[in-house]
Design an enzyme around this catalytic site. Structure first.
Site, mmCIF file in Angstrom:
data_model
loop_
_atom_site.group_PDB
_atom_site.id
_atom_site.type_symbol
_atom_site.label_atom_id
_atom_site.label_comp_id
_atom_site.label_asym_id
_atom_site.label_seq_id
_atom_site.Cartn_x
_atom_site.Cartn_y
_atom_site.Cartn_z
ATOM 1 N N GLU A 173 0.879 -1.160 0.000
ATOM 2 C CA GLU A 173 0.000 0.000 0.000
ATOM 3 C C GLU A 173 0.920 1.215 0.000
ATOM 4 O O GLU A 173 1.289 1.693 1.073
ATOM 5 C CB GLU A 173 -0.860 0.012 1.254
ATOM 6 C CG GLU A 173 -1.728 -1.205 1.387
ATOM 7 C CD GLU A 173 -2.530 -1.200 2.678
ATOM 8 O OE1 GLU A 173 -3.745 -1.115 2.592
ATOM 9 O OE2 GLU A 173 -1.935 -1.280 3.756
ATOM 10 N N ASP A 214 -0.755 -1.312 11.114
ATOM 11 C CA ASP A 214 -0.760 -2.710 11.548
ATOM 12 C C ASP A 214 0.581 -3.381 11.343
ATOM 13 O O ASP A 214 0.806 -4.478 11.825
ATOM 14 C CB ASP A 214 -1.851 -3.485 10.801
ATOM 15 C CG ASP A 214 -2.954 -3.915 11.744
ATOM 16 O OD1 ASP A 214 -2.843 -3.609 12.937
ATOM 17 O OD2 ASP A 214 -3.908 -4.554 11.275
ATOM 18 N N LYS A 222 -7.002 -8.965 11.563
ATOM 19 C CA LYS A 222 -6.791 -8.022 10.457
ATOM 20 C C LYS A 222 -7.424 -6.650 10.677
ATOM 21 O O LYS A 222 -7.293 -6.069 11.721
ATOM 22 C CB LYS A 222 -7.352 -8.636 9.159
ATOM 23 C CG LYS A 222 -6.919 -10.051 8.949
ATOM 24 C CD LYS A 222 -5.613 -10.136 8.243
ATOM 25 C CE LYS A 222 -5.209 -11.587 8.109
ATOM 26 N NZ LYS A 222 -3.963 -11.761 7.444
ATOM 27 N N LYS A 223 -8.129 -6.206 9.626
ATOM 28 C CA LYS A 223 -8.666 -4.851 9.651
ATOM 29 C C LYS A 223 -9.677 -4.650 10.788
ATOM 30 O O LYS A 223 -9.648 -3.621 11.475
ATOM 31 C CB LYS A 223 -9.334 -4.586 8.309
ATOM 32 C CG LYS A 223 -9.942 -3.249 8.174
ATOM 33 C CD LYS A 223 -10.547 -3.121 6.788
ATOM 34 C CE LYS A 223 -11.421 -1.902 6.714
ATOM 35 N NZ LYS A 223 -12.091 -1.820 5.411
ATOM 36 N N ASP A 228 -9.922 3.128 4.299
ATOM 37 C CA ASP A 228 -8.782 2.281 3.995
ATOM 38 C C ASP A 228 -7.640 3.222 3.630
ATOM 39 O O ASP A 228 -7.882 4.319 3.136
ATOM 40 C CB ASP A 228 -9.082 1.394 2.789
ATOM 41 C CG ASP A 228 -10.057 0.288 3.143
ATOM 42 O OD1 ASP A 228 -10.383 0.152 4.339
ATOM 43 O OD2 ASP A 228 -10.490 -0.429 2.222
ATOM 44 N N ASP A 243 -5.849 3.587 1.227
ATOM 45 C CA ASP A 243 -5.730 4.080 -0.146
ATOM 46 C C ASP A 243 -6.905 4.962 -0.565
ATOM 47 O O ASP A 243 -7.032 5.306 -1.731
ATOM 48 C CB ASP A 243 -5.586 2.899 -1.102
ATOM 49 C CG ASP A 243 -6.720 1.916 -0.955
ATOM 50 O OD1 ASP A 243 -7.312 1.853 0.138
ATOM 51 O OD2 ASP A 243 -7.021 1.188 -1.905
ATOM 52 N N ASP A 270 -16.982 -6.284 6.669
ATOM 53 C CA ASP A 270 -17.833 -5.116 6.435
ATOM 54 C C ASP A 270 -19.316 -5.468 6.335
ATOM 55 O O ASP A 270 -20.133 -4.933 7.074
ATOM 56 C CB ASP A 270 -17.364 -4.324 5.210
ATOM 57 C CG ASP A 270 -16.975 -5.200 4.032
ATOM 58 O OD1 ASP A 270 -17.138 -6.427 4.130
ATOM 59 O OD2 ASP A 270 -16.523 -4.658 3.016
HETATM 60 O O1 LIG Z 1 -4.181 -6.898 8.838
HETATM 61 C C1 LIG Z 1 -4.717 -5.999 8.198
HETATM 62 C C2 LIG Z 1 -5.156 -6.167 6.863
HETATM 63 C C3 LIG Z 1 -5.750 -5.077 6.210
HETATM 64 N N1 LIG Z 1 -5.875 -3.879 6.838
HETATM 65 C C4 LIG Z 1 -6.459 -2.725 6.101
HETATM 66 O O2 LIG Z 1 -7.697 -3.067 5.545
HETATM 67 C C5 LIG Z 1 -7.963 -2.240 4.438
HETATM 68 C C6 LIG Z 1 -8.603 -3.017 3.305
HETATM 69 O O3 LIG Z 1 -7.728 -3.940 2.741
HETATM 70 P P1 LIG Z 1 -7.555 -4.109 1.170
HETATM 71 O O4 LIG Z 1 -6.560 -5.178 0.969
HETATM 72 O O5 LIG Z 1 -7.362 -2.784 0.535
HETATM 73 O O6 LIG Z 1 -8.931 -4.684 0.742
HETATM 74 P P2 LIG Z 1 -9.854 -4.387 -0.527
HETATM 75 O O7 LIG Z 1 -9.861 -5.581 -1.391
HETATM 76 O O8 LIG Z 1 -9.567 -3.117 -1.182
HETATM 77 O O9 LIG Z 1 -11.142 -4.291 0.371
HETATM 78 C C7 LIG Z 1 -12.474 -4.138 0.131
HETATM 79 O O10 LIG Z 1 -13.143 -5.231 0.766
HETATM 80 C C8 LIG Z 1 -12.888 -5.370 2.165
HETATM 81 C C9 LIG Z 1 -13.729 -6.492 2.689
HETATM 82 O O11 LIG Z 1 -13.424 -7.674 2.089
HETATM 83 C C10 LIG Z 1 -13.222 -4.108 2.893
HETATM 84 O O12 LIG Z 1 -12.817 -4.229 4.228
HETATM 85 C C11 LIG Z 1 -12.522 -2.930 2.263
HETATM 86 O O13 LIG Z 1 -12.870 -1.739 2.893
HETATM 87 C C12 LIG Z 1 -12.896 -2.857 0.798
HETATM 88 O O14 LIG Z 1 -12.267 -1.756 0.193
HETATM 89 C C13 LIG Z 1 -6.631 -1.580 4.060
HETATM 90 O O15 LIG Z 1 -6.663 -0.236 4.408
HETATM 91 C C14 LIG Z 1 -5.637 -2.320 4.924
HETATM 92 O O16 LIG Z 1 -4.581 -1.500 5.313
HETATM 93 C C15 LIG Z 1 -5.440 -3.715 8.146
HETATM 94 O O17 LIG Z 1 -5.532 -2.646 8.721
HETATM 95 N N2 LIG Z 1 -4.880 -4.784 8.798
HETATM 96 MN MN LIG Z 2 -8.866 -1.232 -0.905
#
Ligand SMILES: O=c1ccn([C@@H]2O[C@H](COP(=O)(O)OP(=O)(O)O[C@H]3O[C@H](CO)[C@@H](O)[C@H](O)[C@H]3O)[C@@H](O)[C@H]2O)c(=O)[nH]1
Ligand SMILES: [Mn+2]
Length: 677
Positions: free
Chosen positions: A74, A103, A283-284, A308, A310, A473
């Site tokens: 990221e 994280d 995770k998130k 998120d 990004d 979510d």
């Molecule tokens: O251990 C972790 C893993 C991920 N994240 C954060 O979670 C967010 C989402 O992760 P990302 O890999 O960008 O997922 P996407 O595929 O873009 O996610 C979509 O789908 C997810 C659910 O599956 C939602 O949580 C997201 O908001 C949505 O944008 C990012 O900001 C990560 O930094 C953490 O904080 N800790």
């Molecule tokens: Mn994303």
């Protein structure tokens, strides 16, 4: 029923059940779209009501959460742009605080955030002075079209703009060099300090050259590897004063004149929660629950908005727009969250991998908005804090509130922190005008960030964001709807927030896999929509059933695809030769379905291409990805771990052409084999 060839009966049955399945799911899908509702926020009315003549404001407090894990996958530049866009947004500075969750626990994020806070000292007053949009510098400086000048000093604009751009270039260069700088510094420090002690021989040193970084080290070492470090909390920018403070006048080493603009910055906090082997960090969702507790202790705003790493604020009025719905006299009080659609930059012009997902964001979610509200989609969403604490919405609150409290809040539901529990009643109070000064001790803050804090509590279950599911979510949104809360969909022009989408097919497919696997998982969990009580609107229940069972279609679609080539295996035709009435039926049905599709895109303001992409990706999904999702559920039910939350890698920085080149960069994934066949 009989058939000449009794061997073929099972095929026949599958096709009958399949037809039924498609008919019923199609119907269920349509009925949730019958009452679409568009809501437009009236930001000017909000201003009239809450902005005071002396420049003060009665807007409620707000906590902003932003998450990131990996400075490489990221890119930091995007994360820091998000931070800058949040710090510069148009919301009273003393009324909001930003919590940055790292994280990865890496020093490079920490120092990157410091740089961003430093740069914000001129970026934010610049935005205020000239009313620029968008307020993420990367998008601002490279925007193809700019609106008309709206600020108060048109004469100074061009000079200021030029200087600001140079300063931004410098900021970027420093951000870029950060990893190397930290590495060099650490090597030098290690040579000087740590020769004798083996344990800290490869420590990562902070900028002062005498403190070891608490989080992960550049090279993993005992107690400092990824997933193993203590909690870190640092207030990077303090809570600002209550009254405006004008900036500096132009001088030789500070050529921009900010003597007529408020130069205060909102509060900014760096958080890296504790990580320990043997704990599932969730995770998130886990990261956000820590943010929820820490923010309760520090600023305790009644509203929270999450991003998120990004996603940046593209329209500086967005926070106010969401507040409009939260304070709406009609059903504001019953609203648990306000969801904005996700929008993406840098998707290739024809949106080859259906990243925009317009059918979902602009048609499906609007349909839901007319029932009980859109589902939560992970980012760009404003929450009511008490709803996350599993409070009842006003319309379902029993008359005797005390009794309700006693029955809903079980002992140790929220963990042991008394400060946290004491903060809960105030979190419901929107009228608090001055943030409560943080009176909590460091020990208590640190405790709220430990892994052990949640042991034996309801965190991740009935409190906060939900755990143990690949799509935290949708489930979290569902839990709120199930409790009787509603949600509101808020789209605005220009887009409120924008983010980056996975640009290569591999990442995109894994993303679809995670979503479909997570959905099915939800259906077979205690969050199954069939099990919800009467507070869930019947139509909303139908919508959630659609949302969680859609991957099942894969079975029938794959069978249908196999039928015409069955003879390859059996040496015999099972298919009846098409007859006229049959053909007529098929044509009429297909025509109706397409027609309804057209009506839908017209109504939602979409283009034919959005629709084609949607259909195309549906087929790719059903043939390539959903079978894996089904397998995942099967494995889970056998107790084997299935789909995990693999971080979606974002595109790398670079020229546009270079980025789009990644489009063709398909790492060969087994997921696609069936589709290709
Ligand atoms: O251990 C972790 C893993 C991920 N994240 C954060 O979670 C967010 C989402 O992760 P990302 O890999 O960008 O997922 P996407 O595929 O873009 O996610 C979509 O789908 C997810 C659910 O599956 C939602 O949580 C997201 O908001 C949505 O944008 C990012 O900001 C990560 O930094 C953490 O904080 N800790
Ligand atoms: Mn994303």
């Amino acid at each position: 029923m009989r058939h000449r060839d009794s061997d073929a009966m099972w095929l026949w049955w599958i096709s009958v059940v399949g037809d039924l399945w498609f008919g019923v799911t199609w119907l269920l899908n349509q009925i949730t779209k019958l009452r679409p509702r568009k809501c437009v926020p009236s930001i000017s009315v909000l201003r009239d009501h809450l902005d005071q003549p002396d420049g003060g404001s009665d807007l409620p407090l707000l906590d902003v959460f932003i998450n990131t894990v990996d400075p490489v996958d990221e890119p930091m530049l995007y994360t820091m742009n998000s931070i800058l866009s949040i710090l510069a947004t148009d919301y009273p500075v003393e009324k909001y605080a930003t919590y940055f969750s790292d994280d990865g626990g890496s020093l490079v994020h920490y120092e990157g955030l410091q740089l961003a806070a430093e740069f914000a000292a001129s970026w934010v007053p610049f935005c205020r002075k000239h009313c620029v949009e968008p307020r993420a510098p990367e998008s601002y400086f490279w925007a193809k079209m700019r609106g008309e000048y709206a600020g108060s000093a048109p004469k100074e604009f061009l000079d200021d703009h030029r200087r600001m751009r140079a300063a931004y270039e410098e900021f970027k260069a420093r951000l870029d060099g950060l990893s190397a700088a930290i590495e060099q510094r650490s090597e030098a420090c290690n040579r000087a300090n740590g020769k004798d002690k083996e344990e800290c021989a490869n420590a990562t040193w902070m900028a002062d050259g005498s403190t070891q970084w608490q989080g992960t080290w550049i090279k993993p070492a005992k107690g400092h590897r990824k997933g193993h470090h203590p909690a870190i909390l640092q207030v990077m920018l303090d809570q600002p004063s209550k009254d405006p403070e004008l900036g500096m006048a132009a001088s030789s080493d500070h050529p921009l004149d900010f003597s007529a603009v408020d130069a205060r910055l909102p509060m900014l906090v760096y958080i890296a929660r504790e990580k320990r082997p043997g704990y599932d960090h969730q995770k998130k969702a886990g990261a956000m629950n820590v943010q929820l507790r820490v923010s309760a202790l520090l600023s305790n705003a009644p509203f929270i908005i999450n991003f998120d790493g990004d996603h940046y604020v593209n329209n500086s009025q967005a926070f106010r727009a969401a507040i409009c719905f939260m304070l709406d006299p009609r059903d504001g009080a019953d609203t648990a969250f306000v969801q904005f659609p996700q929008r993406f930059d840098d998707v290739d012009p024809t949106d080859r991998y259906c990243n925009h997902n317009r059918m979902f964001f602009d048609a499906t979610l609007l349909g839901l908005n007319g029932i009980q509200g859109p589902s939560f989609v992970g980012t760009g969403c404003m929450f009511r804090r008490v709803a996350l604490y599993s409070a009842d919405p006003p319309r379902w609150r029993p008359d005797d509130a005390k009794e309700a409290k006693a029955s809903r809040y079980r002992p140790n539901m929220f963990g042991k922190s008394t400060s946290f529990i004491n903060s809960m009643p105030a979190a419901a109070n929107q009228e608090r005008s001055v943030p409560s000064p943080a009176t909590v001790g460091e020990a208590e803050l640190a405790d709220a960030m430990t892994c052990a804090y949640e042991d034996g509590t309801e965190w991740g279950n009935d409190v906060g964001w939900v755990y143990n599911i690949a799509t935290e979510d949708v489930v979290t949104g569902f839990r709120l709807h199930r409790t009787g809360w509603r949600s509101t969909y808020c789209a605005m022009e220009p887009d409120a927030f924008r983010g980056t989408a996975p640009i290569n097919l591999t990442e995109r497919l894994y993303q679809i896999l995670r979503w479909s696997g997570g959905s099915l998982e939800m259906f077979f969990s205690r969050f199954c929509p069939l099990l919800a009580g009467r507070r869930l609107h019947p139509m909303q229940r139908v919508a959630y059933i659609n949302m969680t069972t859609y991957p099942v279609s894969t079975f029938f679609i794959c069978m249908y695809y196999l039928y015409p080539v069955m003879w390859l295996f059996q040496g015999e035709f099972y298919i009846q030769r098409p007859f006229q009435t049959f053909a007529l039926f098929v044509v009429v049905i297909i025509a109706t379905v397409e027609l309804i599709g057209m009506v839908e895109i017209r109504w939602a303001g979409l283009t034919l291409l959005d629709w084609v992409r949607n259909e195309q990706f549906y087929i790719i999904g059903t043939t390539g990805v959903y079978p894996m999702a089904m397998l995942h559920i099967l494995l889970r039910s056998l107790g084997i771990k299935g789909v995990s939350f693999k971080l979606t890698a974002k595109k790398l920085t670079g020229g546009a052409r270079e980025r789009l080149a990644e489009l063709y960069d398909v790492q060969w994934v087994p997921l696609l084999v069936p589709t290709v066949v």
